[in-house]
Enzyme design. Structure first.
Site: not given
Ligand code: ZN
Length: 172
Positions: A135-136, A51, A93, A139
């Site tokens: 979620h992470e 990110q 997000c 990623h």
């Protein structure tokens, strides 16, 4: 420490798997510190290295957003030891500002990885913490919550997001 800028949906680094970290050296420790600062500044409860345009398997999570130091989790090369059950809640997000969705996630997870000192760490999460880990880790696997929605919702949202990415008109 520095606040880094967060890349948005459509940036290739968000849509490809990140590389494992080979050595936890000074630059990795600095990266983790920048990620924590960037997460708090956003503010958010989790951030993954892609990110901030760094394609490495590093995540940070803090459900207290800096209020309670004991809740800060920094993991290098995170992986699941266990995933069980199901839950479904709205997620957002930092790389998809202004949009949300409710992917199915495990109800309980056990995750392991290395801390910035190179020590192996294992964490168990349920409810929001389980969702944040999933979620992470998604990623660093090149997946966003958008990719986990039902086909109808996913396609609708992706059309809107492609338009946003083209016009670069993100709501902050
Ligand atoms: Zn995210």
């Amino acid at each position: 420490m520095a606040i880094r800028s967060i890349v948005k949906y459509g940036e290739p680094v968000l849509h490809a798997p990140s590389e494992p970290v080979k050595n936890i050296d000074g630059p990795i420790v600095a990266l983790v510190n920048d990620m924590v600062e960037t997460m708090y500044a956003a503010p958010g409860i989790g951030l993954a290295a892609p990110q901030i345009a760094v394609p490495l398997r590093v995540i940070v999570v803090d459900l207290s957003v800096g209020e309670d130091p004991s809740q800060l989790i920094k993991l290098v090369n995170p992986e699941f030891v266990l995933r069980e059950g199901e839950q479904r809640h709205e997620e957002g997000c930092l790389s998809v500002p202004g949009f949300g969705g409710s992917p199915v996630r495990p109800a309980r997870v056990v995750v392991k990885g290395l801390d910035p000192e190179g020590q192996e760490r294992t964490y168990e999460g349920t409810e929001l913490l389980a969702r944040a880990f999933c979620h992470e880790i998604d990623h660093v696997d090149g997946l966003l919550f958008v990719d986990r929605l039902t086909p109808l919702k996913r396609d609708l949202l992706k059309r809107k997001l492609r338009k946003k990415a083209r016009t670069d008109d993100w709501e902050e």
